[in-house]
Motif scaffolding. Structure first.
Motif, PDB file in Angstrom:
ATOM      1  N   VAL A 134      39.186  24.843 -12.959  1.00 25.57           N
ATOM      2  CA  VAL A 134      37.847  25.441 -12.936  1.00 25.57           C
ATOM      3  C   VAL A 134      36.783  24.417 -13.304  1.00 25.57           C
ATOM      4  O   VAL A 134      35.729  24.331 -12.656  1.00 25.57           O
ATOM      5  N   ASN A 135      37.032  23.626 -14.326  1.00 29.60           N
ATOM      6  CA  ASN A 135      35.997  22.751 -14.868  1.00 29.60           C
ATOM      7  C   ASN A 135      35.853  21.424 -14.134  1.00 29.60           C
ATOM      8  O   ASN A 135      34.743  20.887 -14.050  1.00 29.60           O
ATOM      9  N   ALA A 136      36.972  20.871 -13.647  1.00 31.04           N
ATOM     10  CA  ALA A 136      36.917  19.535 -13.063  1.00 31.04           C
ATOM     11  C   ALA A 136      37.262  19.517 -11.576  1.00 31.04           C
ATOM     12  O   ALA A 136      36.506  18.980 -10.770  1.00 31.04           O
ATOM     13  N   THR A 137      38.380  20.135 -11.207  1.00 29.44           N
ATOM     14  CA  THR A 137      38.765  20.117  -9.796  1.00 29.44           C
ATOM     15  C   THR A 137      37.717  20.786  -8.928  1.00 29.44           C
ATOM     16  O   THR A 137      37.472  20.360  -7.790  1.00 29.44           O
ATOM     17  N   SER A 138      37.074  21.816  -9.446  1.00 34.76           N
ATOM     18  CA  SER A 138      36.038  22.506  -8.670  1.00 34.76           C
ATOM     19  C   SER A 138      34.885  21.575  -8.325  1.00 34.76           C
ATOM     20  O   SER A 138      34.315  21.661  -7.226  1.00 34.76           O
ATOM     21  N   ALA A 139      34.520  20.681  -9.247  1.00 39.91           N
ATOM     22  CA  ALA A 139      33.430  19.742  -8.976  1.00 39.91           C
ATOM     23  C   ALA A 139      33.800  18.819  -7.822  1.00 39.91           C
ATOM     24  O   ALA A 139      32.966  18.490  -6.966  1.00 39.91           O
ATOM     25  N   PHE A 140      35.051  18.391  -7.796  1.00 36.21           N
ATOM     26  CA  PHE A 140      35.531  17.585  -6.673  1.00 36.21           C
ATOM     27  C   PHE A 140      35.459  18.379  -5.374  1.00 36.21           C
ATOM     28  O   PHE A 140      34.954  17.896  -4.352  1.00 36.21           O
ATOM     29  N   SER A 141      35.953  19.614  -5.386  1.00 34.59           N
ATOM     30  CA  SER A 141      36.020  20.423  -4.171  1.00 34.59           C
ATOM     31  C   SER A 141      34.638  20.733  -3.616  1.00 34.59           C
ATOM     32  O   SER A 141      34.395  20.619  -2.403  1.00 34.59           O
ATOM     33  N   VAL A 142      33.727  21.141  -4.501  1.00 39.41           N
ATOM     34  CA  VAL A 142      32.377  21.486  -4.046  1.00 39.41           C
ATOM     35  C   VAL A 142      31.668  20.256  -3.488  1.00 39.41           C
ATOM     36  O   VAL A 142      31.030  20.307  -2.426  1.00 39.41           O
ATOM     37  N   THR A 143      31.777  19.136  -4.187  1.00 49.05           N
ATOM     38  CA  THR A 143      31.123  17.916  -3.719  1.00 49.05           C
ATOM     39  C   THR A 143      31.704  17.463  -2.384  1.00 49.05           C
ATOM     40  O   THR A 143      30.964  17.102  -1.453  1.00 49.05           O
ATOM     41  N   LYS A 144      33.026  17.462  -2.283  1.00 46.25           N
ATOM     42  CA  LYS A 144      33.675  17.058  -1.026  1.00 46.25           C
ATOM     43  C   LYS A 144      33.225  17.934   0.138  1.00 46.25           C
ATOM     44  O   LYS A 144      32.909  17.432   1.225  1.00 46.25           O
ATOM     45  N   THR A 145      33.172  19.240  -0.091  1.00 49.55           N
ATOM     46  CA  THR A 145      32.827  20.172   0.980  1.00 49.55           C
ATOM     47  C   THR A 145      31.356  20.083   1.355  1.00 49.55           C
ATOM     48  O   THR A 145      30.996  20.211   2.535  1.00 49.55           O
ATOM     49  N   ALA A 146      30.501  19.848   0.372  1.00 47.28           N
ATOM     50  CA  ALA A 146      29.055  19.793   0.630  1.00 47.28           C
ATOM     51  C   ALA A 146      28.596  18.428   1.135  1.00 47.28           C
ATOM     52  O   ALA A 146      27.462  18.288   1.628  1.00 47.28           O
ATOM     53  N   ARG A 147      29.438  17.422   1.020  1.00 44.99           N
ATOM     54  CA  ARG A 147      29.019  16.043   1.305  1.00 44.99           C
ATOM     55  C   ARG A 147      28.400  15.890   2.695  1.00 44.99           C
ATOM     56  O   ARG A 147      27.364  15.234   2.854  1.00 44.99           O
ATOM     57  N   GLU A 148      29.026  16.468   3.712  1.00 39.08           N
ATOM     58  CA  GLU A 148      28.508  16.295   5.072  1.00 39.08           C
ATOM     59  C   GLU A 148      27.096  16.855   5.200  1.00 39.08           C
ATOM     60  O   GLU A 148      26.274  16.314   5.958  1.00 39.08           O
ATOM     61  N   HIS A 149      26.787  17.909   4.464  1.00 37.92           N
ATOM     62  CA  HIS A 149      25.447  18.483   4.517  1.00 37.92           C
ATOM     63  C   HIS A 149      24.464  17.644   3.703  1.00 37.92           C
ATOM     64  O   HIS A 149      23.298  17.490   4.097  1.00 37.92           O
ATOM     65  N   LEU A 150      24.907  17.115   2.573  1.00 38.88           N
ATOM     66  CA  LEU A 150      24.047  16.229   1.791  1.00 38.88           C
ATOM     67  C   LEU A 150      23.646  15.005   2.609  1.00 38.88           C
ATOM     68  O   LEU A 150      22.508  14.532   2.516  1.00 38.88           O
ATOM     69  N   LEU A 151      24.563  14.493   3.405  1.00 36.82           N
ATOM     70  CA  LEU A 151      24.264  13.313   4.224  1.00 36.82           C
ATOM     71  C   LEU A 151      23.201  13.599   5.282  1.00 36.82           C
ATOM     72  O   LEU A 151      22.550  12.667   5.773  1.00 36.82           O
ATOM     73  N   GLU A 152      23.013  14.851   5.599  1.00 36.68           N
ATOM     74  CA  GLU A 152      21.996  15.234   6.583  1.00 36.68           C
ATOM     75  C   GLU A 152      20.647  15.518   5.944  1.00 36.68           C
ATOM     76  O   GLU A 152      19.662  15.770   6.641  1.00 36.68           O
ATOM     77  N   SER A 153      20.573  15.476   4.621  1.00 35.03           N
ATOM     78  CA  SER A 153      19.338  15.804   3.914  1.00 35.03           C
ATOM     79  C   SER A 153      18.235  14.797   4.214  1.00 35.03           C
ATOM     80  O   SER A 153      18.485  13.598   4.356  1.00 35.03           O
ATOM     81  N   THR A 154      17.019  15.299   4.265  1.00 39.13           N
ATOM     82  CA  THR A 154      15.861  14.427   4.495  1.00 39.13           C
ATOM     83  C   THR A 154      14.853  14.497   3.345  1.00 39.13           C
ATOM     84  O   THR A 154      13.710  14.079   3.497  1.00 39.13           O
ATOM     85  N   VAL A 155      15.252  15.023   2.177  1.00 38.91           N
ATOM     86  CA  VAL A 155      14.310  15.106   1.066  1.00 38.91           C
ATOM     87  C   VAL A 155      13.890  13.707   0.632  1.00 38.91           C
ATOM     88  O   VAL A 155      14.677  12.755   0.684  1.00 38.91           O
ATOM     89  N   SER A 156      12.642  13.596   0.186  1.00 37.62           N
ATOM     90  CA  SER A 156      12.072  12.277  -0.120  1.00 37.62           C
ATOM     91  C   SER A 156      12.810  11.563  -1.240  1.00 37.62           C
ATOM     92  O   SER A 156      12.910  10.325  -1.247  1.00 37.62           O
ATOM     93  N   GLU A 157      13.324  12.326  -2.213  1.00 39.52           N
ATOM     94  CA  GLU A 157      14.020  11.707  -3.337  1.00 39.52           C
ATOM     95  C   GLU A 157      15.465  11.356  -3.002  1.00 39.52           C
ATOM     96  O   GLU A 157      16.155  10.669  -3.766  1.00 39.52           O
TER      97      GLU A 157
END
Length: 246
Positions: free
Chosen positions: A110-133
């Motif tokens: 719950v505490n650690a593996t979930s962070a890996f899973s969420v980040t891995k799954t969201a990564r492709e969408h983060l790479l498409e982000s165009t936010v200025s920061e």
């Protein structure tokens, strides 16, 4: 509007972060596991008090299939994901002799593996982000990752793992995605209220140089800083009132 996915956002630190991001102009996916009413209250507060939108999304983030559903639902609702805050976690006060291997493993999932899973799954969408920061991931660790905890060794271990995961992903994802962590000290939340008496809180306050207990909104401040800190990655911000100084 840019979008942030916050896991474990129905109360406490997660709620503080979700509400801060909403005030700063981000739509928020409010993930929860079992506290539907509390998550709905967070969504209502965001919609009533800010110009941002929010949605409550149930998912057990220790289940990779549920994580896929959570990320897909966030993208379906808001069109993308610009920041991820991995806050979901559980706590359990047990000394080693009474702690089973199954309990140890479950808490790490719950505490650690979930962070890996969420980040891995969201990564492709983060790479498409165009936010200025630029897109980012913020992981929630703990002061106990550094100090240890005799009464909850599995919790401290999980939070130490978050530090290593943060540094690893920061190296792997640079320069496209920044990855940082926050290590809170004692923060007043529903979870800490369940395990600490008024006397416990008084003693903890006396151990903190700033002579106060932390609030979820103050973790929200740190998360907002890391979200916007475009030359910071792989770092851990300690928010503990001076209880542990680097």
């Amino acid at each position: 509007m840019p979008t942030t996915l916050v896991t474990g956002a129905s109360r406490g630190i997660g709620r503080g972060i979700a509400e801060r991001f909403a005030r700063d102009g981000y739509d928020v996916a409010v993930n929860y596991y079992s506290s539907e009413d509390a998550a709905t209250a967070v969504v209502d507060t965001i919609r009533d008090e800010t110009d941002s939108d929010a949605v409550a999304l149930q998912a057990d983030v220790s289940d990779p299939d549920a994580v896929t559903g959570l990320v897909d639902a966030t993208v379906d609702r808001f069109g993308g994901i610009d920041h991820v805050v991995n806050n979901a976690g559980i706590n359990q006060h047990k000394y080693t002799p009474e702690l089973s291997a199954e309990e140890f493993s479950q808490l790490l999932e719950v505490n650690a593996t979930s962070a890996f899973s969420v980040t891995k799954t969201a990564r492709e969408h983060l790479l498409e982000s165009t936010v200025s920061e630029g897109p980012s991931v913020i992981n929630l660790s703990s002061r106990l990752a550094y100090a240890g905890a005799a009464y909850e060794p599995h919790y401290a271990t999980s939070k130490a793992g978050i530090i290593a995961l943060t540094k690893s992903h920061a190296s792997e994802f640079a320069p496209d995605i920044r990855v940082n962590a926050i290590a809170p000290g004692y923060i007043e939340t529903d979870m800490t209220d369940q395990t600490n008496t008024a006397e416990d809180k008084r003693e903890r306050r006396e151990q903190i140089p700033l002579e106060k207990l932390g609030q979820p909104s103050e973790i929200g401040q740190a998360a907002a800083f890391l979200r916007d800190a475009t030359f910071v990655t792989g770092e851990t911000v300690h928010v503990n009132g001076g209880q542990r100084m680097q």
